[in-house]
Write a protein that holds these residues in place. Structure first.
Motif, short mmCIF file in Angstrom:
data_model
loop_
_atom_site.label_atom_id
_atom_site.label_comp_id
_atom_site.label_asym_id
_atom_site.label_seq_id
_atom_site.Cartn_x
_atom_site.Cartn_y
_atom_site.Cartn_z
N ASN A 294 0.86 -1.18 0.00
CA ASN A 294 0.00 0.00 0.00
C ASN A 294 0.90 1.24 0.00
O ASN A 294 1.62 1.51 0.96
CB ASN A 294 -0.88 -0.02 1.25
CG ASN A 294 -1.84 1.18 1.32
OD1 ASN A 294 -1.67 2.18 0.64
ND2 ASN A 294 -2.84 1.07 2.20
N VAL A 295 0.87 2.00 -1.10
CA VAL A 295 1.76 3.15 -1.23
C VAL A 295 1.50 4.20 -0.15
O VAL A 295 2.43 4.88 0.31
CB VAL A 295 1.66 3.77 -2.64
CG1 VAL A 295 0.28 4.36 -2.90
CG2 VAL A 295 2.75 4.82 -2.85
N ALA A 296 0.27 4.31 0.30
CA ALA A 296 -0.04 5.31 1.33
C ALA A 296 0.65 4.96 2.65
O ALA A 296 1.06 5.86 3.39
CB ALA A 296 -1.55 5.41 1.53
N VAL A 297 0.79 3.68 2.94
CA VAL A 297 1.51 3.25 4.15
C VAL A 297 3.00 3.59 4.00
O VAL A 297 3.65 4.06 4.94
CB VAL A 297 1.30 1.75 4.40
CG1 VAL A 297 2.17 1.27 5.57
CG2 VAL A 297 -0.17 1.45 4.69
N ARG A 298 3.54 3.37 2.82
CA ARG A 298 4.94 3.69 2.58
C ARG A 298 5.19 5.19 2.73
O ARG A 298 6.21 5.62 3.29
CB ARG A 298 5.38 3.21 1.18
CG ARG A 298 5.18 1.71 0.95
CD ARG A 298 5.97 1.21 -0.24
NE ARG A 298 5.58 1.77 -1.52
CZ ARG A 298 4.66 1.25 -2.35
NH1 ARG A 298 3.99 0.15 -1.99
NH2 ARG A 298 4.40 1.80 -3.53
N ARG A 299 4.25 6.00 2.26
CA ARG A 299 4.40 7.45 2.38
C ARG A 299 4.38 7.89 3.84
O ARG A 299 5.10 8.80 4.25
CB ARG A 299 3.29 8.16 1.61
CG ARG A 299 3.41 8.05 0.10
CD ARG A 299 2.17 8.56 -0.60
NE ARG A 299 2.24 8.39 -2.05
CZ ARG A 299 1.18 8.32 -2.84
NH1 ARG A 299 -0.05 8.39 -2.33
NH2 ARG A 299 1.34 8.16 -4.14
N ALA A 300 3.58 7.21 4.66
CA ALA A 300 3.51 7.54 6.08
C ALA A 300 4.86 7.28 6.76
O ALA A 300 5.33 8.08 7.57
CB ALA A 300 2.40 6.72 6.76
N VAL A 301 5.47 6.15 6.42
CA VAL A 301 6.78 5.84 7.00
C VAL A 301 7.81 6.88 6.56
O VAL A 301 8.62 7.36 7.38
CB VAL A 301 7.23 4.42 6.60
CG1 VAL A 301 8.66 4.16 7.06
CG2 VAL A 301 6.28 3.37 7.16
N MET A 302 7.79 7.26 5.29
CA MET A 302 8.76 8.24 4.80
C MET A 302 8.60 9.57 5.54
O MET A 302 9.61 10.24 5.85
CB MET A 302 8.60 8.44 3.29
CG MET A 302 9.67 9.35 2.70
SD MET A 302 9.87 9.20 0.90
CE MET A 302 8.29 9.81 0.34
#
Length: 523
Positions: A294-302
């Motif tokens: 899920n790209v949105a989860v990856r963006r949250a981590v970044m």
């Protein structure tokens, strides 16, 4: 055909001095940066395996410290007028460690095997019609269209290196580890003395014929002045430091950051750089399984990442040894653009809100991290802390580096022994262009561990490859980086230096992007 270049020919090198091969019966003792667990440098991108490759294998072309390709196993080459056909002649005296001659039938499929596995090689492979053979001494490669970067790419390689191996190995499955170690390089692997996790032994290849030029990175005369090289695996940094100070070893390849300052004070030890171009650290997601598919989860981590936290952890808080680098390509290189600041604020509260909005359902996240790798292990500890703070269900698995490199190859979900996050770094010199930066390539199943797939990224990379002018190339590179910051195949963690230490009576070491055993002598 017309002669475009014939570097390394007899005419070109006649005036150069010949190097006498050292006759000492002596041993070079090295503490490598990690345990050697995988013997196939094409199967893995682990630097320890690539360094093993530099010891026992050789390449058709080498690369100089000025990033110029030079013939190595090749005597010379020609390029057709249309730039599509390369004729590469092997130099005389090439033998494998078993006494068999090196033939074009070994070299051509070796390139082809590499090109099916390495991210840069995969791209080159798309431009190749045939990795062919003209005769026993001549490789003939035909391209579908002219590609100016083709020869430099063969010389420098990517995350892995196009080493030449025997034909039957070259024709084996690149996605299955080869366990044979018959090369033609300056050293022979002594399997009978190999103790994984403790000792790796090499003996001088007395049949190796060095080139008649000075050694320069992976090019030139690879002269061995030692009859034997021993890699002594010492995971404990204090023990490693004591070993080099006591003269039990000659070279400590990657010094623990906390020990650099004390070692500088020892008058018998010289501190150098493990790679003059530096290293870039990355956080890599597994894109195959939740939650990081899920790209949105990856963006949250970044959003939660602060590069200073990571860099301080692996440099002993030495601010002179690192810099923040908010680019997907290494800072200081031609195409780098530091555009990631708004997306990497180190803001835990904002990241927590983004994670909730992404629909994270508490899926288990497994962070695998090496306990015996001081410039990677702390990265995992910082990430574990960040993910916990933003509300993720995290399991931190700390093992030796060899186990990490084996586990990261698993494509299974975490419930079946897979993983979610892994950390590593790459030498800045091998990731300076969109095609070389394999972590942000969208190659999917054929890409680097984590298997990020994105057709749009690959389309933009192709635009960069065929760009006819500098402005078009920069525009394509900018688009690749913008796409990477949007889709988050990785999180860049900063750019840093790793120090190396050697006894001052050890001279001639070539500082490049690998641990090269040639050219070193005791004085």
């Amino acid at each position: 055909m017309r002669r475009r270049s014939f570097l390394g020919s007899a005419a070109a090198t006649a005036a150069l001095p010949r190097f006498a091969v050292g006759q000492q019966t002596s041993v070079l003792r090295v503490i490598p940066h990690a345990n050697l667990s995988l013997l196939d440098p094409i199967f893995t991108t682990a630097l320890i395996s690539v360094n093993h490759g530099w010891a026992i294998y050789d390449t058709l072309f080498g690369i100089t410290s000025r990033f110029e390709p030079r013939p190595q196993m090749a005597e010379g080459y020609t390029i057709s007028d249309d730039g599509r056909t390369y004729i590469i002649k092997l130099r005389d005296g090439l033998k494998f460690h078993n006494g068999e001659p090196v033939r074009a039938q070994d070299a051509a499929p070796s390139l082809a095997r590499w090109a099916k596995r390495d991210s840069l090689g995969v791209t080159l492979n798309g431009f190749v019609d045939t990795w062919g053979v003209q005769d026993d001494k001549t490789v003939k490669i035909t391209l579908k269209q002219k590609l100016p970067m083709f020869l430099p790419a063969l010389a420098a390689g990517g995350a892995s290196t196009p080493f030449v191996v025997p034909e039957h190995v070259a024709k084996s499955d690149p996605f299955k580890q080869n366990t044979e170690t018959i090369g033609s390089g300056p050293l022979k692997f002594v399997r009978s003395e190999f103790v994984p996790g403790s000792l790796v032994v090499y003996e001088k290849n007395k049949d190796y014929v060095p080139r008649n030029e000075p050694a320069d990175w992976t090019s030139g005369g690879k002269v061995m002045h030692f009859d034997r090289v021993e890699w002594k695996v010492i995971p404990d940094a204090a023990t490693a430091s004591a070993a080099i100070q006591n003269g039990e070893v000659d070279w400590y390849e990657q010094v623990h950051p906390d020990l650099v300052a004390p070692l500088r004070k020892n008058p018998s030890i010289e501190i150098g750089s493990a790679n003059p171009t530096g290293f870039n650290a990355v956080l890599r997601f597994n894109h195959l399984h939740p939650p990081f598919n899920n790209v949105a989860v990856r963006r949250a981590v970044m959003m939660a990442v602060s590069q200073d936290d990571y860099m301080s952890a692996i440099t002993g808080n030495d601010h002179t040894a690192y810099r923040a680098c908010l680019s997907m390509l290494p800072c200081g290189t031609k195409f780098a653009r530091e555009t990631g600041g708004p997306l990497m604020q180190g803001n835990i509260d904002k990241a927590r809100a983004m994670l909730a909005a992404a629909g994270y359902k508490g899926e288990k996240v497994v962070v695998i991290s090496p306990s015996d790798f001081p410039t990677i292990g702390p990265l995992g500890e910082v990430t574990h802390d960040i993910l916990t703070k933003i509300g993720m269900n995290v399991e931190f698995v700390s093992t030796d580096w060899g186990t990490v490199t084996q586990r990261r190859a698993s494509r299974e979900p975490v419930e079946k022994g897979g993983w979610s996050v892994v950390h590593t770094w790459y030498p800045s010199n091998i990731g300076a262009t969109p095609v070389e930066q394999f972590f942000i390539r969208g190659l999917g199943p054929s890409g680097w561990f984590g298997w990020y797939g994105d057709a749009e990224t690959e389309r933009l990379v192709q635009e960069w490859l065929v760009a006819q002018d500098a402005a078009t190339a920069q525009s394509a590179a900018d688009a690749v980086q913008a796409r990477a910051f949007d889709q988050v195949p990785i999180v860049p963690l900063g750019q840093f230096q790793i120090r190396t230490a050697r006894r001052k009576n050890i001279q001639g070491q070539i500082e490049g992007f690998g641990a090269y055993m040639w050219n070193i002598r005791r004085v």
